[in-house]
Design an enzyme around this catalytic site. Structure first.
Site, short mmCIF file in Angstrom:
data_model
loop_
_atom_site.label_atom_id
_atom_site.label_comp_id
_atom_site.label_asym_id
_atom_site.label_seq_id
_atom_site.Cartn_x
_atom_site.Cartn_y
_atom_site.Cartn_z
N ARG A 89 0.84 -1.10 0.03
CA ARG A 89 -0.09 0.17 0.12
C ARG A 89 0.91 1.18 -0.06
NH1 ARG A 89 -4.70 0.09 4.14
NH2 ARG A 89 -3.20 0.74 5.62
N ASP A 143 4.55 -6.26 9.29
CA ASP A 143 5.50 -5.89 10.36
C ASP A 143 5.66 -6.81 11.42
OD1 ASP A 143 6.76 -4.01 9.06
OD2 ASP A 143 5.46 -2.28 9.99
N THR A 152 -1.22 7.47 -0.61
CA THR A 152 -2.71 7.27 -1.08
C THR A 152 -3.45 6.22 -0.77
OG1 THR A 152 -1.83 5.71 -2.75
CG2 THR A 152 -1.71 8.14 -3.27
N ASP A 182 0.06 -3.58 11.98
CA ASP A 182 0.66 -3.71 10.56
C ASP A 182 1.08 -5.27 10.53
OD1 ASP A 182 2.41 -2.17 8.06
OD2 ASP A 182 2.70 -4.23 8.46
C1 PRP Z 1 -1.36 -5.00 4.21
C2 PRP Z 1 -2.12 -6.31 4.28
C3 PRP Z 1 -2.78 -6.30 3.00
C4 PRP Z 1 -3.12 -4.74 3.07
C5 PRP Z 1 -4.67 -4.56 3.37
O1 PRP Z 1 -0.18 -5.29 3.32
O2 PRP Z 1 -1.53 -7.39 4.29
O3 PRP Z 1 -2.28 -6.77 1.88
O4 PRP Z 1 -2.22 -4.28 3.91
O5 PRP Z 1 -4.99 -3.17 3.03
P1 PRP Z 1 -6.00 -2.55 2.15
O6 PRP Z 1 -6.98 -3.53 2.23
O7 PRP Z 1 -6.17 -1.24 2.26
O8 PRP Z 1 -5.40 -2.89 0.81
P2 PRP Z 1 0.94 -3.99 3.18
O9 PRP Z 1 0.26 -3.16 2.12
O10 PRP Z 1 1.15 -3.19 4.53
O11 PRP Z 1 2.10 -4.70 2.65
P3 PRP Z 1 3.28 -5.74 3.51
O12 PRP Z 1 2.18 -7.15 3.71
O13 PRP Z 1 4.20 -6.02 2.26
O14 PRP Z 1 3.58 -5.19 4.81
N1 URA Z 2 -2.43 -3.35 6.65
C1 URA Z 2 -2.41 -3.99 7.79
O1 URA Z 2 -1.37 -4.70 7.90
N2 URA Z 2 -3.18 -3.60 8.86
C2 URA Z 2 -4.09 -2.61 8.85
O2 URA Z 2 -4.58 -2.38 9.81
C3 URA Z 2 -4.46 -2.16 7.71
C4 URA Z 2 -3.61 -2.64 6.43
#
Ligand code: PRP
Ligand code: URA
Length: 209
Positions: free
Chosen positions: A104, A203, A108, A200
Site C-alpha cells: 500500500r 511488520d 494514497t 501492521d
Molecule cells: C497489508 C495487508 C494487506 C493490505 C490491506 O499489506 O497485508 O495486503 O495491507 O490493506 P488494504 O485492504 O487497504 O489494501 P501491506 O500493504 O502493508 O504490505 P506488506 O504485507 O508487505 O506489509
Molecule cells: N494493513 C495492515 O497490515 N493492517 C491494517 O490495519 C491495515 C492494512
C-alpha cells in the site's frame, strides 16, 4: 453477491485475540497465524466436491468418498499473506502456490503491484486468496483482478480481520467471490489501519518494526 462468513469458533476468536495483543512476540504471532489458517481452511474447504471410490480395507472392499481431483491454488498477497500458507498447506499439501506482490502506498493507501506469479493452469483451480488484513479492500481487489486477468474463475478470499469498508469494496468489485473472515472490526482510522485491528500484519509477522 458473494457470501461473507465470519468465524465465531471459540478457538479462532481466542487465537485472534492473542494476535491483537501488542505484547505477542513475532514467533508466537507466526505460530498463531498458521494455527488459525488451518482452522479457517478446514471450514473454507467445506464445499470441495467429493466422489465415490472403491478402497480395500484389511477387512473387505468398500465404496467411500474422496476429493474429486479438485485442483487447488493458494495465493498469498505478499508479504503478510505468506503467514497463511503453511496452515493451508497442512490441509491441502498438494496445492499449488501463486504469489501476488502488492504494497500500500503510504500516502494514497492504494495498492502498488510488484510481483505476480500464478500456476499456469489457474483457470482450472479452486483458488484461495489469503491475506491477514482486509482494510480498504484495495489490495484484495487488485490481487483478484490479476488472477481473473490470467483466467482464474473459482476464487475465495480468506483473511483474519476485515473492516466493513473493505468487505463492501471487495463485494462490489468481485460479487462472485465468497469472503471468509475471523473477525469483522469497527472501522478504519485516518491512516486506513483497521481499528482495533492488530497493527501492521507484515511488520508483526516479520519483525520489521
Ligand atoms: C497489508 C495487508 C494487506 C493490505 C490491506 O499489506 O497485508 O495486503 O495491507 O490493506 P488494504 O485492504 O487497504 O489494501 P501491506 O500493504 O502493508 O504490505 P506488506 O504485507 O508487505 O506489509
Ligand atoms: N494493513 C495492515 O497490515 N493492517 C491494517 O490495519 C491495515 C492494512
Amino acid at each position: 453477491m458473494g457470501k461473507v462468513y465470519v468465524f465465531d469458533h471459540p478457538l479462532i476468536q481466542h487465537k485472534v485475540s492473542l494476535m491483537r495483543d501488542k505484547n505477542t512476540t513475532v514467533k508466537e504471532f507466526r505460530e498463531l497465524a498458521t494455527e488459525i489458517s488451518t482452522l479457517m481452511g478446514y471450514e473454507a474447504t467445506r464445499d470441495l466436491p467429493l466422489e465415490e471410490v472403491e478402497v480395500e480395507t484389511p477387512i473387505c472392499k468398500t465404496k467411500t468418498m474422496m476429493l474429486k481431483g479438485q485442483d487447488i491454488a493458494i495465493v498469498p498477497i505478499l508479504r503478510a499473506g505468506l503467514g497463511f500458507v503453511d496452515g493451508m498447506m497442512n490441509l491441502v499439501p498438494n496445492a499449488k502456490i501463486g504469489h501476488v506482490g502488492l504494497y500500500r502506498d503510504p500516502d494514497t493507501h492504494l495498492p502498488v503491484e510488484y510481483y505476480c506469479k500464478l500456476p499456469v493452469d489457474i483457470e482450472n483451480r479452486q483458488t484461495f486468496v489469503v491475506d491477514p488484513m482486509l482494510a480498504t479492500g484495495g489490495s484484495a481487489v487488485a490481487a483478484i483482478d490479476f488472477i481473473k486477468q490470467r483466467g482464474g474463475t473459482h476464487i475465495v478470499f480468506m483473511c483474519l480481520i476485515a473492516a466493513p469498508e473493505g468487505i463492501e469494496t471487495l463485494q462490489k468489485a468481485h460479487p462472485d467471490v465468497d469472503i471468509y473472515i475471523a473477525c469483522k472490526d469497527e472501522k478504519l482510522n485516518e491512516n486506513a489501519y483497521i481499528v482495533p485491528g492488530l497493527g501492521d500484519a507484515g511488520d508483526r509477522l516479520y519483525g520489521t518494526k
